[in-house]
Write an enzyme that holds these catalytic residues in place. Structure first.
Site, PDB file in Angstrom:
ATOM      1  N   HIS A  12       1.587  -7.391  -6.654  1.00 43.61           N
ATOM      2  CA  HIS A  12       0.989  -6.378  -7.519  1.00 43.61           C
ATOM      3  C   HIS A  12       2.068  -5.977  -8.516  1.00 43.61           C
ATOM      4  O   HIS A  12       3.117  -5.453  -8.126  1.00 43.61           O
ATOM      5  CB  HIS A  12       0.546  -5.181  -6.686  1.00 43.61           C
ATOM      6  CG  HIS A  12      -0.189  -4.137  -7.480  1.00 43.61           C
ATOM      7  ND1 HIS A  12      -1.143  -3.323  -6.928  1.00 43.61           N
ATOM      8  CD2 HIS A  12      -0.122  -3.766  -8.781  1.00 43.61           C
ATOM      9  CE1 HIS A  12      -1.630  -2.501  -7.840  1.00 43.61           C
ATOM     10  NE2 HIS A  12      -1.011  -2.757  -8.979  1.00 43.61           N
TER      11      HIS A  12
ATOM     12  N   CYS B  18       0.831  -1.203   0.000  1.00 43.09           N
ATOM     13  CA  CYS B  18       0.000   0.000   0.000  1.00 43.09           C
ATOM     14  C   CYS B  18       0.866   1.254   0.000  1.00 43.09           C
ATOM     15  O   CYS B  18       1.766   1.386   0.833  1.00 43.09           O
ATOM     16  CB  CYS B  18      -0.916  -0.006   1.222  1.00 43.09           C
ATOM     17  SG  CYS B  18      -2.003   1.445   1.307  1.00 43.09           S
TER      18      CYS B  18
ATOM     19  N   GLY C 215      -4.315  -4.707 -12.612  1.00 43.15           N
ATOM     20  CA  GLY C 215      -4.831  -4.534 -13.962  1.00 43.15           C
ATOM     21  C   GLY C 215      -5.632  -5.688 -14.508  1.00 43.15           C
ATOM     22  O   GLY C 215      -6.011  -5.676 -15.680  1.00 43.15           O
TER      23      GLY C 215
ATOM     24  N   GLY D 158      -8.995  -6.809  -8.383  1.00 40.57           N
ATOM     25  CA  GLY D 158      -9.403  -5.740  -7.490  1.00 40.57           C
ATOM     26  C   GLY D 158     -10.582  -4.957  -8.010  1.00 40.57           C
ATOM     27  O   GLY D 158     -11.733  -5.360  -7.872  1.00 40.57           O
TER      28      GLY D 158
ATOM     29  N   ASN E 294      -1.404  -9.798  -9.215  1.00 40.18           N
ATOM     30  CA  ASN E 294      -2.432  -8.777  -9.038  1.00 40.18           C
ATOM     31  C   ASN E 294      -2.035  -7.550  -9.860  1.00 40.18           C
ATOM     32  O   ASN E 294      -0.871  -7.342 -10.152  1.00 40.18           O
ATOM     33  CB  ASN E 294      -2.531  -8.444  -7.538  1.00 40.18           C
ATOM     34  CG  ASN E 294      -3.394  -7.238  -7.228  1.00 40.18           C
ATOM     35  OD1 ASN E 294      -2.975  -6.325  -6.522  1.00 40.18           O
ATOM     36  ND2 ASN E 294      -4.603  -7.215  -7.738  1.00 40.18           N
TER      37      ASN E 294
END
Length: 332
Positions: free
Chosen positions: A167, A96, A210, A230, A208
């Site tokens: 990600h 994050c 897109g 997501g 993860n």
């Protein structure tokens, strides 16, 4: 501890979105996918209102708790509390990029401190009897993603992590907002595929970033062990009804969307009776009929009328009456 087969497809943890009402809704669309909480800071778990932060409906299983923090002892305590609440997996956030996590020296900042990440994961793993995983980026700021991701992953593997979700973007902590960090840094799926190829086959690596359609998710599954969706899952939730068949090979009947709406109306009625408001539930459902005639009226009805303090669960039936369920869906 090995991961559950559910990890083949997961709905990503998303702050302000994947709360307990969202997860209950998503569970009506897929019985198999792994669902994640929003990130919860370890200090909040230890000192805060645990029922408010961690409570969930048993129907949500399998469900994972994502924790934020950088203190191994605190993360171990928070993981233990989460496991006692019944979560199926505990995940550490190392991805994050928000201002909040930067000021607290956790989240994506930890990409620069792989040894500390390893210490955190080891402490968490020793504290619980459920799988512990990590979710990271491929790097931050000026880091070279080749050594940065390898160093993080190697530390996690040494710590006994059950799985690594990546990600496939860098996080730019300087110069980009959290929102911009979700779109502007280029995707690099090949970097994640190289990580999977380099690590021992038993190490779970999921991807993860897109992956906004089920087609895109399926296309990755010959290169990695799991896919995490997501915003695509949140904004067009109807496609989650494809997951059990296309990802897990189930042959169950197609999901009955009007029945899902009826279930959510009952759920909302219980939530309102307990002192909540319809909007807490309805806000997650606005994209359910994306692509069908009447979807705009459905969305407007839930967004506008659903925000009134006196709105009740009967609004779902009213909004559903605008949707042509027999029409052929258009591309979202």
């Amino acid at each position: 501890m090995p991961l559950s087969p559910a990890t083949r497809f997961a709905v990503a943890p998303m702050i302000d979105w994947t709360d307990r009402h969202c997860r209950f809704f998503h569970r009506q669309l897929t019985s198999r996918a792994l669902l994640y909480t929003e990130m919860v800071v370890a200090d909040a778990v230890i000192h805060g209102d645990r029922e408010r932060l961690l409570g969930f409906d048993g129907a949500e299983h399998p469900v994972a708790l994502q924790l934020g923090g950088s203190d191994p002892e605190k993360l171990a305590r928070a993981a233990r509390i989460g496991a006692a609440f019944g979560y199926d997996e505990i995940n550490l956030n190392v991805g994050c990029p928000s201002d909040r996590v930067q000021s607290g020296a956790f989240g994506a900042c930890l990409m620069r401190e792989p040894a500390l990440v390893g210490d955190c994961l080891q402490a968490m793993g020793e504290a619980v009897d459920v799988p512990v995983t990590v979710k990271c980026r491929i790097g931050v700021d000026e880091q070279d993603p080749e050594p940065a991701l390898d160093d993080l992953a190697d530390a996690a593997v040494r710590a006994g992590v059950a799985g690594i979700w990546v990600h496939a973007r860098k996080a730019w902590l300087q110069g980009l907002s959290p929102k911009e960090n979700r779109d502007i840094p280029p995707l690099d799926y090949e970097r994640v595929f190289r990580l999977k190829a380099r690590l021992p086959p038993k190490v779970f690596v999921g991807i993860n970033g897109g992956l906004s359609t089920v087609d895109a998710a399926v296309a990755c599954l010959d290169r990695v062990d799991g896919v995490m969706m997501g915003r695509g899952a949140y904004q067009v939730p109807g496609q989650l009804a494809e997951i059990d068949a296309r990802i897990y090979g189930d042959s169950a009947p197609a999901v009955d969307l009007p029945a899902v709406v009826a279930t959510m109306a009952d759920y909302a009625e219980r939530h309102i009776a307990a002192g909540g408001r319809l909007v807490h539930v309805a806000r997650h459902m606005t994209g359910l009929f994306t692509g069908l005639p009447g979807a705009r009226r459905w969305r407007q009805t839930l967004s506008e009328a659903g925000s009134r303090r006196d709105a009740g669960p009967e609004l779902f039936a009213e909004a559903l009456s605008f949707v042509d369920l027999d029409a052929e869906p258009r591309a979202a």
